[in-house]
Design a protein around this motif. Structure first.
Motif, PDB file in Angstrom:
ATOM      1  N   LEU A  36     172.685 -11.485  53.009  1.00  0.00           N
ATOM      2  CA  LEU A  36     172.426 -12.770  51.922  1.00  0.00           C
ATOM      3  C   LEU A  36     170.907 -12.186  51.395  1.00  0.00           C
ATOM      4  N   ARG A  37     170.001 -11.653  52.350  1.00  0.00           N
ATOM      5  CA  ARG A  37     168.670 -11.183  51.946  1.00  0.00           C
ATOM      6  C   ARG A  37     168.817 -10.192  51.227  1.00  0.00           C
ATOM      7  N   GLU A  38     169.552  -9.317  51.432  1.00  0.00           N
ATOM      8  CA  GLU A  38     169.806  -8.231  50.463  1.00  0.00           C
ATOM      9  C   GLU A  38     170.190  -8.508  49.075  1.00  0.00           C
ATOM     10  N   ALA A  39     171.298  -9.361  49.219  1.00  0.00           N
ATOM     11  CA  ALA A  39     171.576  -9.943  47.899  1.00  0.00           C
ATOM     12  C   ALA A  39     170.660 -10.679  47.091  1.00  0.00           C
ATOM     13  N   ALA A  40     169.595 -11.027  47.734  1.00  0.00           N
ATOM     14  CA  ALA A  40     168.331 -11.981  47.311  1.00  0.00           C
ATOM     15  C   ALA A  40     167.348 -10.983  46.683  1.00  0.00           C
ATOM     16  N   GLY A  41     167.537  -9.670  47.216  1.00  0.00           N
ATOM     17  CA  GLY A  41     166.361  -8.714  46.524  1.00  0.00           C
ATOM     18  C   GLY A  41     165.147  -8.602  47.664  1.00  0.00           C
ATOM     19  N   GLN A  42     165.546  -9.331  49.005  1.00  0.00           N
ATOM     20  CA  GLN A  42     164.540  -9.429  49.975  1.00  0.00           C
ATOM     21  C   GLN A  42     164.907  -8.256  51.067  1.00  0.00           C
ATOM     22  N   THR A  43     164.508  -6.847  50.417  1.00  0.00           N
ATOM     23  CA  THR A  43     165.021  -5.827  51.121  1.00  0.00           C
ATOM     24  C   THR A  43     164.305  -5.515  52.483  1.00  0.00           C
ATOM     25  N   ALA A  44     163.002  -5.712  52.724  1.00  0.00           N
ATOM     26  CA  ALA A  44     162.207  -5.665  54.050  1.00  0.00           C
ATOM     27  C   ALA A  44     163.031  -6.609  54.973  1.00  0.00           C
ATOM     28  N   GLN A  45     162.996  -7.875  54.700  1.00  0.00           N
ATOM     29  CA  GLN A  45     163.795  -8.771  55.570  1.00  0.00           C
ATOM     30  C   GLN A  45     165.476  -8.467  55.871  1.00  0.00           C
ATOM     31  N   ALA A  46     166.016  -8.051  54.845  1.00  0.00           N
ATOM     32  CA  ALA A  46     167.388  -7.594  55.143  1.00  0.00           C
ATOM     33  C   ALA A  46     167.395  -6.485  56.013  1.00  0.00           C
ATOM     34  N   GLY A  47     166.510  -5.405  55.750  1.00  0.00           N
ATOM     35  CA  GLY A  47     166.267  -4.332  56.716  1.00  0.00           C
ATOM     36  C   GLY A  47     166.058  -4.617  58.298  1.00  0.00           C
ATOM     37  N   SER A  48     165.319  -5.572  58.427  1.00  0.00           N
ATOM     38  CA  SER A  48     165.007  -6.197  59.791  1.00  0.00           C
ATOM     39  C   SER A  48     166.140  -6.705  60.348  1.00  0.00           C
ATOM     40  N   GLN A  56     158.932  -0.822  62.197  1.00  0.00           N
ATOM     41  CA  GLN A  56     160.338  -1.383  61.795  1.00  0.00           C
ATOM     42  C   GLN A  56     161.296  -0.131  61.749  1.00  0.00           C
ATOM     43  N   ARG A  57     160.779   0.756  61.059  1.00  0.00           N
ATOM     44  CA  ARG A  57     161.540   2.168  61.062  1.00  0.00           C
ATOM     45  C   ARG A  57     161.726   2.732  62.632  1.00  0.00           C
ATOM     46  N   PHE A  58     160.824   2.653  63.084  1.00  0.00           N
ATOM     47  CA  PHE A  58     160.641   3.249  64.346  1.00  0.00           C
ATOM     48  C   PHE A  58     161.669   2.721  65.282  1.00  0.00           C
ATOM     49  N   GLU A  59     161.529   1.254  65.118  1.00  0.00           N
ATOM     50  CA  GLU A  59     162.790   0.654  66.329  1.00  0.00           C
ATOM     51  C   GLU A  59     163.998   0.759  65.713  1.00  0.00           C
ATOM     52  N   LEU A  87     167.985   1.544  57.927  1.00  0.00           N
ATOM     53  CA  LEU A  87     166.901   2.552  57.579  1.00  0.00           C
ATOM     54  C   LEU A  87     166.908   2.770  56.122  1.00  0.00           C
ATOM     55  N   GLU A  88     167.780   2.391  55.326  1.00  0.00           N
ATOM     56  CA  GLU A  88     167.750   2.738  53.938  1.00  0.00           C
ATOM     57  C   GLU A  88     166.865   1.598  53.296  1.00  0.00           C
ATOM     58  N   LEU A  89     166.791   0.473  53.858  1.00  0.00           N
ATOM     59  CA  LEU A  89     165.866  -0.806  53.406  1.00  0.00           C
ATOM     60  C   LEU A  89     164.671  -0.702  53.948  1.00  0.00           C
ATOM     61  N   VAL A  90     164.219  -0.357  55.335  1.00  0.00           N
ATOM     62  CA  VAL A  90     162.806  -1.040  55.741  1.00  0.00           C
ATOM     63  C   VAL A  90     162.014   0.258  55.446  1.00  0.00           C
TER      64      VAL A  90
END
Length: 934
Positions: free
Chosen positions: A371-383, A417-420, A409-412
């Motif tokens: 849902l976050r990705e569909a809303a365009g909220q990529t950082a939250q979606a990636g997490s 966050q990328r490290f984790e 990894l495609e979103l964050v």
């Protein structure tokens, strides 16, 4: 159905485009299966749960309870905890120590279907398999490969779009493991038949033309359009005849039908359906309520209304969840909603999920991510994708974890966050068997501090270790250590544990000592911090490493690991410690009680790997105890399970055990076959054992002493060149005895060898005592030599084959040097090997007796009936027959008549019995006969 019920499992895949009728056909088949007495398990995949591990399998298991099917889950034994990952009523995923093993879960599913179908068969029906995650497909592949002899029908439907599920179905069909039925669109006459069945009458030609043009032969469209033209009054029934009126409805696709219903909804109902479509094919009413603000009464009223009821229905698998009547229906609704509105609704739905379910537990995490990705909220979606991936990995669904973490990894973009996500991805790839991909991964570590970068390289080192790429692993360890520099010890401990394992793989001189030093450093730090898992791993590794030098300290390390596991509630690590402690007991005293305890405990809690590790060690002890029948059962059972479950290390150990078993049976053919498996890479570590514990004994049982000495020499050279943590290669026991008997061992050499701290293992000690006896006898200390043989008999009591082989060997030296009682030792050995079916050794014992001037009678039928005490005294079968009749108080002439002998021959037998038993008269012989009869 009848074949399935009798134990001939079947697999059928139904594939075709959306709306072709796959689910309808599967439902009809399910009804037939139910009517025939089969138990039903049914689940469904969905787009929302594409990367939620095992969703459709969980629904299938849960359907058993909804349908009232009783399952005695205790019969699942160690596989029950694994299945708790699919049905929480059977436990929790935390109870499953093998949580990382898909194979164990798959075996559990297979055994469950067999249990459910025991009385009439079991039908497992899975709809929309195209949405299944990779781990579900892996489980199904295992089930399909092993289903042929079970009363199970597996029926799955999927779209014919390109998907992993379709490739899987086609590959399975090509190898004749499944039937693939590809459903095609209806022909014109079939559309007529379907419409006629729905109307229970003849369809007029104009209506049929409309249905044909509008449906394109898809059954779903036929029914949708037919329902629409009837509802709108264009197709009217008069009596028994249907007539087509105004043809105002143009030929249209399903989207036009859905748009018509959508357009008739009021604003509230339209928002309700829109929110549901944005969430996905399936949706929870609780979330829709949070987004729309509508109360349950209103929502239920809309769900029961005619327009919505044609679009949405209840989900029979999950209470309070609903689903669109078809994926195409949900897709059609989305085409009617502007993109900006969809994004807004997706954001509101995600907010509602997080508000309603704080921490987004379970499947809510993945739903919220989409849902976050569909809303365009990529950082939250990636997490959220990263968190969902870590959870999937914790459940053992490594393939799903890889997919989720890839998306993360495609979103964050945030470095931490990328490290984790990257650290979790490296572990997921390693667990999923994609080690090469893990090692090939490139990553930008800019923005990360040195400890975080070191953790990534440590994970790469572990991946290299599992791949057998030791040099790559050591390079990664060096990079990690350079990054850590003078970092805190707790940051270095995980690196040290990996480094210790890599040192073992190097198999270089001094490697064991370096591994011990590194492991001790990691253990000390991990216990102090604490890092519980690292501490348990390190202390157990130290237990294995130090046993060769200091058995008491090794035991102390293992007890320490067990205590630490108990204190930090790590049951699987407690069991692993118990396995190693049980092995210690077995090696030092011959007691397998703790190994059996570990096996039983592992079975109870579902620790499958620990159970088989216990049985590997128990199996070896059974071979040493000459309980070959029981050992053979263990070898066959565990080997089969290891092959089925993909447990390569266990399988290799069982190949070694099969070779040792064959060697101790004198079976050269089976020994050679088993050995051939171990010439592959990874088998070098077993060379010393194969030569010393398998081949040497086989040669001795063939009475090929030179070959046995050569085998032992090869074992000692392999042990010297490639030190390992394994024991019983012969250096500390049998080698000493063979050298002593052949006259090329001095007392000084003997004393040096037995001074080794590892020389106290009971198996080796038995042979060492015999070697000392030979040296004492040669030195003229006959009393000491005889006493040492007696002591060796006590030490070797658990090992009858080894004990009698030792007597056969030591008797040569005793006869040569004039000490002990070689005649009785040889008779005992001859009897043992004759009964064991080892003719070469039995014959050698008889030959040695003849060389000593002892009269050796030919073995006759009935020799097994002569008690050991009398047989060792030289009593023959005929003499024992006479003795038994003496016990019945028969006179010599009566005995002669019964045995068809002359009276004089009976008198000679009685005289011989008095001499051999040391008794003085017939009365005493009669009493002896009565005692043995009793």
């Amino acid at each position: 159905m009848a074949e399935v019920a009798t134990g001939r499992g079947q697999v059928v895949f139904l594939t075709g485009e959306a709306g072709i009728g796959k689910s309808r056909l599967a439902s009809a088949a399910t009804d037939l299966a139910y009517q025939s007495g089969m138990s039903i398990m049914r689940g469904r995949g969905s787009a929302m749960s594409r990367t939620i591990p095992f969703r459709c399998l969980s629904e299938a298991l849960l359907s058993l309870q909804r349908l009232g099917t009783t399952v005695d889950i205790d019969e699942l034994g160690p596989y029950r905890p694994a299945l708790a990952r699919l049905n929480p009523d059977w436990g929790t995923a935390a109870d499953d120590p093998s949580g990382s093993s898909l194979i164990v879960l798959a075996e559990g599913v297979l055994r469950l279907t067999d249990l459910v179908g025991r009385n009439g068969g079991c039908a497992v029906v899975i709809d929309d398999l195209q949405y299944a995650d990779p781990d579900t497909l892996a489980v199904l592949e295992y089930v399909i490969d092993n289903i042929s002899h079970q009363p199970t029908l597996l029926l799955a439907t999927m779209r014919d779009d390109d998907s992993a599920a379709l490739e899987f179905a086609r590959a399975t069909s090509k190898r004749d493991s499944a039937t693939l039925l590809e459903l095609r669109r209806l022909r014109h006459e079939q559309v007529s038949a379907l419409a006629g069945a729905c109307l229970e009458g003849t369809v007029p030609a104009p209506a049929l033309d409309l249905l044909w043009a509008g449906s394109g032969g898809l059954p779903l469209f036929v029914e949708e359009l037919l329902d629409e033209i009837v509802s709108d009054g264009h197709l009217v029934r008069t009596g028994d005849v249907w007539n087509m009126g105004d043809a105002g409805v143009p030929p249209s696709a399903l989207v036009h039908s859905v748009a018509g219903r959508f357009g008739r909804l009021n604003d509230q109902a339209r928002e309700f359906v829109s929110v549901a479509a944005v969430i996905g094919l399936r949706f929870p009413l609780t979330v829709v309520r949070e987004v729309t603000g509508l109360d349950y009464r209103t929502l239920l009223r809309y769900l029961q209304s005619e327009p919505v009821a044609h679009l949405i229905g209840p989900d029979d698998h999950t209470p309070d969840w609903y689903l669109f009547t078809h994926a195409l229906v949900a897709d059609a609704v989305l085409t009617l909603i502007p993109e900006d509105v969809q994004a807004s609704l997706a954001r509101r739905a995600a907010d509602a999920v997080e508000k309603r379910y704080p921490g987004v537990p379970g499947d809510w995490c993945h739903l919220c991510a989409t849902l976050r990705e569909a809303a365009g909220q990529t950082a939250q979606a990636g997490s959220l994708y990263a968190e969902a991936g870590r959870r999937a990995l914790a459940q053992g669904a490594a393939q799903s974890a890889v997919t989720l973490l890839d998306r993360s990894l495609e979103l964050v973009e945030d470095p931490v966050q990328r490290f984790e996500a990257l650290e979790a991805q490296l572990l997921a790839l390693t667990e999923a068997g994609q080690v090469d991909r893990a090692l090939a991964m490139s990553f930008d570590s800019s923005g990360l501090d040195r400890p975080h970068r070191a953790r990534l390289h440590t994970q790469l080192a572990w991946a290299a270790n599992l791949a057998g790429r030791t040099s790559d692993g050591l390079s990664q360890v060096e990079i990690a250590r350079a990054l850590l520099g003078d970092a805190a010890p707790e940051d270095c401990a995980p690196v040290d544990v990996v480094a210790a394992h890599l040192e073992l793989d190097r198999a270089e001189p001094g490697g064991l000592e370096r591994a011990e030093e590194i492991a001790l450093r990691a253990a000390t730090v991990a216990e102090r911090v604490p890092l519980p898992v690292v501490a348990c791993q390190a202390w157990q590794l130290l237990g294995a490493l130090t046993r060769r030098r200091d058995p008491a300290r090794a035991t102390a390390y293992l007890e320490r690991s067990r205590a630490f596991a108990i204190a930090h509630d790590l049951p699987i690590w407690e069991i692993h410690a118990l396995v190693r402690l049980g092995l210690d007991d077995a090696l030092r005293s011959g007691d397998i009680g703790r190994l059996e305890q570990a096996r039983d405990l592992a079975s109870r809690i579902g620790a499958v790997i620990a159970r088989y590790q216990s049985e590997v060690n128990i199996g070896l002890q059974l071979v040493l105890r000459a309980d070959f029948a029981a050992a053979s059962l263990v070898v066959d059972d565990v080997s089969s399970a290891a092959k089925r479950l993909g447990l390569q290390e266990i399988g290799q150990f069982m190949a070694v055990l099969r070779a040792v078993l064959a060697g101790h049976r004198g079976d050269r053919t089976t020994l050679t076959e088993a050995w051939s498996v171990l010439v592959e890479p990874g088998g070098e570590q077993h060379t010393a054992r194969l030569h010393g514990l398998a081949a040497t004994f086989c040669s001795l049982l063939e009475e090929d002493r030179p070959r046995a000495r050569a085998d032992l020499a090869a074992a000692l050279e392999a042990e010297r060149a490639t030190p390992t943590t394994y024991h019983l290669t012969g250096r500390l026991g049998l080698s000493l005895l063979l050298r002593a008997v052949d006259g090329d061992l001095t007392r000084a050499e003997y004393d040096t060898v037995v001074a080794d701290p590892a020389a106290g293992l009971r198996w080796d000690q038995h042979f060492a005592l015999l070697a000392s006896a030979v040296l004492a006898g040669a030195a003229g200390d006959h009393d000491l030599a005889t006493a040492l043989v007696t002591e060796s008999g006590d030490v070797g009591l658990p090992y009858p084959m080894a004990r009698h082989l030792g007597l056969r060997l030591v008797s040569e030296a005793a006869a040569r040097d004039g000490w002990g009682t070689p005649e009785s030792w040889l008779r005992a050995a001859e009897h043992h090997f004759h009964d064991a079916g080892i003719p070469a050794v039995a014959g050698a014992c008889r030959a040695q007796l003849r060389l000593m001037g002892v009269r050796v009678t030919q073995r006759r039928t009935g020799v097994d009936e002569v008690p050991d005490e009398l047989r060792l005294a030289g009593v023959t079968v005929r003499e024992y027959e006479v003795l038994r009749l003496l016990g019945a108080r028969l006179a010599n002439n009566e005995i002669a008549a019964q045995l068809h002998l002359s009276r004089r021959t009976v008198e000679k037998h009685v005289s011989s019995l008095l001499t051999k038993t040391g008794l003085t008269n017939r009365l005493a012989l009669g009493k002896l006969a009565t005692e043995h009869s009793d």
